[in-house]
Design a protein around this motif. Sequence first.
Motif, short mmCIF file in Angstrom:
data_model
loop_
_atom_site.label_atom_id
_atom_site.label_comp_id
_atom_site.label_asym_id
_atom_site.label_seq_id
_atom_site.Cartn_x
_atom_site.Cartn_y
_atom_site.Cartn_z
N ALA A 185 8.11 -4.62 18.11
CA ALA A 185 9.40 -4.02 18.44
C ALA A 185 9.85 -3.15 17.28
O ALA A 185 9.42 -3.35 16.14
CB ALA A 185 10.43 -5.13 18.70
N PRO A 186 10.72 -2.15 17.56
CA PRO A 186 11.20 -1.29 16.47
C PRO A 186 11.93 -2.11 15.41
O PRO A 186 12.46 -3.19 15.69
CB PRO A 186 12.17 -0.34 17.19
N LEU A 187 11.94 -1.59 14.18
CA LEU A 187 12.66 -2.26 13.12
C LEU A 187 14.16 -2.23 13.40
O LEU A 187 14.68 -1.23 13.90
CB LEU A 187 12.38 -1.60 11.77
N SER A 188 14.84 -3.32 13.05
CA SER A 188 16.29 -3.35 13.20
C SER A 188 16.93 -2.48 12.13
O SER A 188 16.26 -2.03 11.19
CB SER A 188 16.80 -4.78 13.07
N ALA A 189 18.24 -2.27 12.24
CA ALA A 189 18.94 -1.46 11.25
C ALA A 189 18.82 -2.08 9.86
O ALA A 189 18.62 -1.38 8.86
CB ALA A 189 20.42 -1.32 11.64
N LEU A 236 4.14 -4.14 7.73
CA LEU A 236 3.97 -2.71 7.94
C LEU A 236 3.46 -2.00 6.69
O LEU A 236 2.79 -0.97 6.78
CB LEU A 236 5.33 -2.12 8.36
N ILE A 237 3.76 -2.56 5.52
CA ILE A 237 3.48 -1.83 4.27
C ILE A 237 2.54 -2.57 3.32
O ILE A 237 2.20 -2.05 2.26
CB ILE A 237 4.80 -1.51 3.52
N ALA A 238 2.12 -3.78 3.70
CA ALA A 238 1.30 -4.58 2.79
C ALA A 238 -0.11 -4.01 2.65
O ALA A 238 -0.67 -3.45 3.59
CB ALA A 238 1.23 -6.03 3.28
N CYS A 239 -0.67 -4.20 1.48
CA CYS A 239 -2.04 -3.78 1.21
C CYS A 239 -3.01 -4.64 2.02
O CYS A 239 -2.79 -5.83 2.20
CB CYS A 239 -2.30 -3.96 -0.29
N ASP A 240 -4.07 -4.03 2.54
CA ASP A 240 -5.14 -4.82 3.16
C ASP A 240 -6.48 -4.23 2.76
O ASP A 240 -6.60 -3.06 2.44
CB ASP A 240 -4.97 -4.89 4.69
N LYS A 241 -7.50 -5.08 2.79
CA LYS A 241 -8.78 -4.72 2.18
C LYS A 241 -9.51 -3.60 2.92
O LYS A 241 -10.36 -2.94 2.35
CB LYS A 241 -9.69 -5.95 2.07
N HIS A 242 -9.17 -3.41 4.19
CA HIS A 242 -9.90 -2.40 4.95
C HIS A 242 -9.24 -1.01 4.88
O HIS A 242 -9.93 -0.01 4.83
CB HIS A 242 -10.03 -2.84 6.41
N GLU A 264 15.18 1.03 0.93
CA GLU A 264 15.46 0.54 -0.42
C GLU A 264 14.17 0.30 -1.21
O GLU A 264 14.07 0.63 -2.39
CB GLU A 264 16.27 -0.76 -0.36
N LEU A 265 13.16 -0.25 -0.53
CA LEU A 265 11.87 -0.50 -1.18
C LEU A 265 11.23 0.81 -1.63
O LEU A 265 10.74 0.92 -2.75
CB LEU A 265 10.93 -1.23 -0.22
N CYS A 296 0.88 -1.16 0.00
CA CYS A 296 0.00 0.00 0.00
C CYS A 296 0.92 1.21 0.00
O CYS A 296 1.75 1.37 0.90
CB CYS A 296 -0.89 0.00 1.24
N VAL A 297 0.83 2.05 -1.00
CA VAL A 297 1.76 3.16 -1.15
C VAL A 297 1.70 4.10 0.05
O VAL A 297 2.74 4.56 0.55
CB VAL A 297 1.47 3.95 -2.45
N GLN A 298 0.49 4.36 0.55
CA GLN A 298 0.37 5.26 1.70
C GLN A 298 1.05 4.68 2.93
O GLN A 298 1.70 5.39 3.70
CB GLN A 298 -1.12 5.53 1.99
N LYS A 299 0.91 3.39 3.13
CA LYS A 299 1.58 2.75 4.27
C LYS A 299 3.10 2.82 4.11
O LYS A 299 3.83 3.05 5.07
CB LYS A 299 1.15 1.28 4.37
N LEU A 300 3.56 2.59 2.88
CA LEU A 300 5.00 2.64 2.63
C LEU A 300 5.56 4.03 2.92
O LEU A 300 6.59 4.17 3.60
CB LEU A 300 5.29 2.24 1.18
N LEU A 301 4.88 5.05 2.42
CA LEU A 301 5.35 6.42 2.64
C LEU A 301 5.32 6.80 4.11
O LEU A 301 6.25 7.45 4.62
CB LEU A 301 4.49 7.40 1.83
N ALA A 302 4.26 6.36 4.80
CA ALA A 302 4.15 6.66 6.23
C ALA A 302 5.25 5.95 7.02
O ALA A 302 5.86 6.52 7.92
CB ALA A 302 2.78 6.27 6.75
N ALA A 303 5.51 4.69 6.66
CA ALA A 303 6.51 3.91 7.38
C ALA A 303 7.91 4.47 7.16
O ALA A 303 8.71 4.57 8.10
CB ALA A 303 6.46 2.44 6.94
N VAL A 304 8.20 4.85 5.92
CA VAL A 304 9.55 5.31 5.61
C VAL A 304 9.82 6.71 6.17
O VAL A 304 10.95 7.09 6.44
CB VAL A 304 9.80 5.25 4.09
N SER A 305 8.73 7.47 6.38
CA SER A 305 8.91 8.80 6.96
C SER A 305 9.02 8.73 8.48
O SER A 305 9.25 9.74 9.14
CB SER A 305 7.73 9.70 6.57
#
Length: 689
Positions: free
Chosen positions: A146-150, A186-192, A158-159, A123-132
């Motif tokens: 837990a927080p993402l590792s390095a 964290l970034i996968a598309c879901d129907k809801h 990279e994604l 989901c592009v919005q999830k990706l942008l939110a996660a990377v920001s």
Amino acid sequence: MLSDSLKKTIRQAHTNIAEQLEGYRPRAGQNYLVAEIAKTLGGDYHKSQRVCVIEAGTGTGKSLAYCLGALPMALAKKKKLIISTATVALQEQLLNKELPFFREHSGLDFKFDLVKGRQRYICVQKLLAAVSGEETQMSLMPTTSAPLSAMEQRCLQELAKAYQDKRWQGDRDRWADTIPDKVWNLIACDKHACQRQLKSHNLCPFHLARQKIAQMDVLVINHALLLADLELGGGTILSDPEDTFYVIDEAHHLPHITRDFSSAAATIKGTIEWLDKLLKFSGKMANVVVSQKAIGQNFKLNDAANDANKVLRQVRDMLDQSDYSYNDDDTHRFLHGEVPEQLKARAKDIADATQDALRALSKMHDALTLDVNDGDVQGFIADPILAESGQYINRLEQLNKLWFSYATKGEGTPHARWIKRLDYKHHHDYLLCDCPIEVGFYLKDHLWRECAGAVLCSATLSAMGNFDHFARESGLSNEPGVKYIKADSPFDYAKQAQLHIPQTKTDPTDKAFSDYLAEALPDFLDKKKANLVLFASYWQMDHVVAKLRKQDWQILVQGELSREELLKRHQTSIDLGAGSILFGTQSLSEGLDLPGKYLENLVITKIPFAVPTSPVEEAQAEFIQSKGGNPFLSITVPDAAKKLVQSCGRLLRKETDSGRITILDRRLVTKRYGKAMLDTLPPFAKQID
């Protein structure tokens, strides 16, 4: 009935393909399949129910046959052709080899594409939110504990960079490296959360992929996606069944995948904990929703969640005090799937409460979606809220499915129901499970009686000389118009392979059989050739490996390396002329392709009987016994017979292959069922000592 013009189209396509296939030889079996598929879908055998079941072994050319028989029919009748498979390997073969070749040379003009579930896309919005690094996005995701590792942070960056640079289309399967589950969740598309009606999600990869479906003539999918569409009523994800011809390849997997898809499970303590989190979340969501339609839904949600939690605590206490007998696997199965009245009453209360909670949360979710569309709530605020509410909706749906089933009296379709006790360091929990035993009725009602036509094919659909077992499992028993077909193989089995059943000192049911195998196997292995030894259990394989390695035998063992690396080393060794010995279990007996010199000596240690140890298998046996049947002869023997055919099928992959099969199980000649199994194997030259 097939029109003359349609017959001409099929014949011409067949001729065109034959001219382009190197070394093509007409095969009577393949020609027969093409004709029978076309006649079935054309309504020659039944006007409304157009279904054929085909057993076609290696070398028959079944994928070419169903393309020739079904595709011209689909194009002529303006139907969609959906090809469903059980494995990624077959999907890749169809997409990268079979269908492109067919389109280029058949003279038929058609478009095809792969259709995957939304969870394979970002989901592009999830990706942008996660990377920001938005705190709300990270904190609201229940899956992120837990927080993402390095390393995971680098992967996320990279994604995002690859997607923004248009080097990647947001498809998990097309990313060259492995994407960690924590990152993907964290970034996968879901129907809801990722809905097409939300403007900010219009260009998400999943929705772009779905837009292409209507333009395609042929869709390649997997069985899980087929079932997901049927569960939604058919025609929601894919085309409407009544406008679709289905080819179900690897059809022997369909009943089991349907059963798994229809199952439900939930823990007690774990559910109580996430329902508590849902109560806190509902307050956050209520503060964001503007729509008047959602007023009061937050209070209804809280009441329902509190009611469910109250009864779940009663169930927890009741299970703590119960005298249920648990087996060595800490599992208690309810006989005949019948839940005790005390638990059944509480199950109804939980089912009612979760239904109310689901209804209220769904209304809040829809209201917030409407607010975003109307511009009353900004997308970056709503997206993480919708993502989390979507996860809670999914959980509530599963929870309601489980408890609704437990609340029923077990009438109609038989179910397996069981409890597994979970012990942790500082606490314990209970996992409650539900699984239907019979799923044929579901496939009958939702697929066979709704679709325009269906072709089911596999190398192993019959057992003990007939299709009865598969027909019962898949809901085709006594259905009118179903055509059952066995296609003759082009292999000359008697000339290409010998089946050897030697004398053995120990019976496979004897505890000493594993030691006997370690002693006897060297006599049946050829160090200069390619050997494959198939075992009925990991334990027995490891026991034999340990003993043989002490004698300096060099063995490649399933589980010690990845499947890809195992086969790579095996083939490299053969290419170097050094010979190779590969040990594996039943999972290597299907889908393993080692043609020619890569497999010339196959040893099967024993008939692959499955021991009914799982609650579902035990419940199946119990159900058959309750009907006066014999579960060993009704389930165990047919399943083992099919697995034995699959195992023997590893040896000959092409008409030029040859070799030897040794089976170290005398029950094939000493038991009545064994002799029936032996008769179901291809007509190899036999040596029975």
